[in-house]
Scaffold this motif. Structure first.
Motif, short mmCIF file in Angstrom:
data_model
loop_
_atom_site.label_atom_id
_atom_site.label_comp_id
_atom_site.label_asym_id
_atom_site.label_seq_id
_atom_site.Cartn_x
_atom_site.Cartn_y
_atom_site.Cartn_z
N VAL A 120 -6.14 64.40 30.87
CA VAL A 120 -7.21 63.85 29.89
C VAL A 120 -6.13 62.80 29.66
O VAL A 120 -7.17 61.67 30.00
N ASN A 121 -4.59 62.14 29.38
CA ASN A 121 -4.20 60.96 29.05
C ASN A 121 -3.01 61.03 29.97
O ASN A 121 -1.97 61.50 29.61
N PRO A 122 -3.17 60.04 30.86
CA PRO A 122 -2.08 59.98 32.35
C PRO A 122 -1.10 59.03 31.44
O PRO A 122 0.02 59.02 32.13
N ILE A 123 -1.21 58.48 30.15
CA ILE A 123 -0.22 57.24 29.44
C ILE A 123 0.72 58.24 28.95
O ILE A 123 0.07 58.79 27.39
N PRO A 124 2.00 58.58 29.55
CA PRO A 124 2.68 59.64 28.78
C PRO A 124 3.42 58.72 26.84
O PRO A 124 2.83 57.69 26.39
N SER A 125 3.56 59.70 25.54
CA SER A 125 4.14 58.86 25.13
C SER A 125 4.96 58.29 24.79
O SER A 125 5.10 57.49 23.38
N ILE A 126 5.67 58.56 25.15
CA ILE A 126 7.74 57.45 25.40
C ILE A 126 5.88 55.95 25.41
O ILE A 126 7.18 55.34 24.63
N VAL A 127 5.64 55.74 26.14
CA VAL A 127 5.26 54.66 26.11
C VAL A 127 4.57 54.03 25.73
O VAL A 127 5.11 52.79 25.17
N VAL A 160 8.07 66.56 35.41
CA VAL A 160 6.42 67.10 35.42
C VAL A 160 6.03 65.19 35.73
O VAL A 160 6.49 65.03 36.21
N PRO A 161 5.06 65.83 37.34
CA PRO A 161 5.09 64.01 37.60
C PRO A 161 3.96 63.44 36.73
O PRO A 161 3.52 63.82 35.99
N VAL A 162 4.93 62.10 36.79
CA VAL A 162 4.09 61.27 36.38
C VAL A 162 3.64 59.90 36.93
O VAL A 162 3.72 59.55 37.86
N ALA A 163 2.06 59.55 36.95
CA ALA A 163 1.68 57.93 37.92
C ALA A 163 2.34 56.65 37.34
O ALA A 163 1.69 56.13 36.15
N ASN A 164 3.97 56.18 37.61
CA ASN A 164 3.55 55.46 36.85
C ASN A 164 3.26 54.32 37.19
O ASN A 164 3.40 52.96 36.61
N ASP A 165 2.85 54.47 38.14
CA ASP A 165 1.68 53.06 39.07
C ASP A 165 0.44 52.72 37.65
O ASP A 165 -0.02 51.24 37.80
N LEU A 166 0.06 53.61 37.12
CA LEU A 166 -0.87 53.50 36.35
C LEU A 166 -0.09 52.87 34.82
O LEU A 166 -1.39 53.04 34.30
N ARG A 214 7.65 40.74 28.05
CA ARG A 214 6.83 42.02 28.79
C ARG A 214 7.43 42.76 29.49
O ARG A 214 8.40 42.11 30.18
N TYR A 215 7.60 44.38 29.17
CA TYR A 215 8.36 45.15 29.49
C TYR A 215 7.12 46.28 30.51
O TYR A 215 6.17 46.46 29.95
N ARG A 216 7.82 46.14 31.09
CA ARG A 216 7.47 47.53 32.57
C ARG A 216 7.49 48.87 32.22
O ARG A 216 8.82 48.76 32.87
N PRO A 217 7.25 49.63 32.21
CA PRO A 217 7.43 51.34 31.83
C PRO A 217 7.79 52.08 33.40
O PRO A 217 7.12 52.09 33.94
#
Length: 169
Positions: free
Chosen positions: A2-9, A72-78, A88-91
């Protein structure tokens, strides 16, 4: 998800005073034995520094005694970039599901990151190897309640099915 952006970001503190912002987040901080804990580690690299990296950073995940762990897989491209201190930081995020095996205090040691920096635009210039580490985390793991346990309780919680088949030779 539902929310592909992890909280850490969204929650990691970023500072331009640090070359690489490297943080971890654990949630929740109190669980029952066998309940899932999510451990997220975020690497935040600004655009300028990215040009000075001579190779991909090496991430070393912590070994957690007393818990079963699954990546756990993470969609880092998103992942959306974040701005802090005019940069500007890219996580890049790593995530693990942890399942504590027993009650008590579960300690998650620091994750480590090693990276090599050099002068931009040159392959043979001076290189500096850098290391960074997250802080360790502690989770309170509660014993499952005694009230309501079946007489033959052996420690497993959930609904299980089993099937078998025999073959003749």
């Amino acid at each position: 998800p539902v929310n592909p952006i992890p909280s850490i970001v969204q929650r990691a503190p970023l500072s331009g005073a640090t070359l690489v912002n490297f943080h971890s987040l654990v949630a929740p901080d109190t669980v029952w034995a066998g309940e899932q804990i999510t451990h997220q580690v975020g690497i935040f690299i600004d655009d300028e520094l990215r040009g000075k990296l001579h190779r991909n950073p090496e991430y070393i995940a912590p070994t957690v005694d007393g818990a079963a762990t699954y990546d756990v897989p993470v969609a880092n491209d998103l992942m959306p970039s974040r701005d802090a201190d005019g940069r500007r930081y890219r996580p890049f995020v790593f995530a693990r599901a942890l399942f504590p095996l027993r009650a008590g205090l579960l300690v998650i040691p620091p994750a480590r990151l090693t990276y090599t920096l050099g002068s931009a635009g040159t392959m043979f210039g001076r290189q500096e190897r850098q290391t960074s580490a997250t802080t360790s985390s502690s989770i309170v793991v509660r014993e499952l309640p005694v009230v309501g346990r079946p007489a033959d309780y052996g420690g497993a919680v959930g609904e299980y099915t089993m099937s078998a088949a025999l073959e003749r030779e």
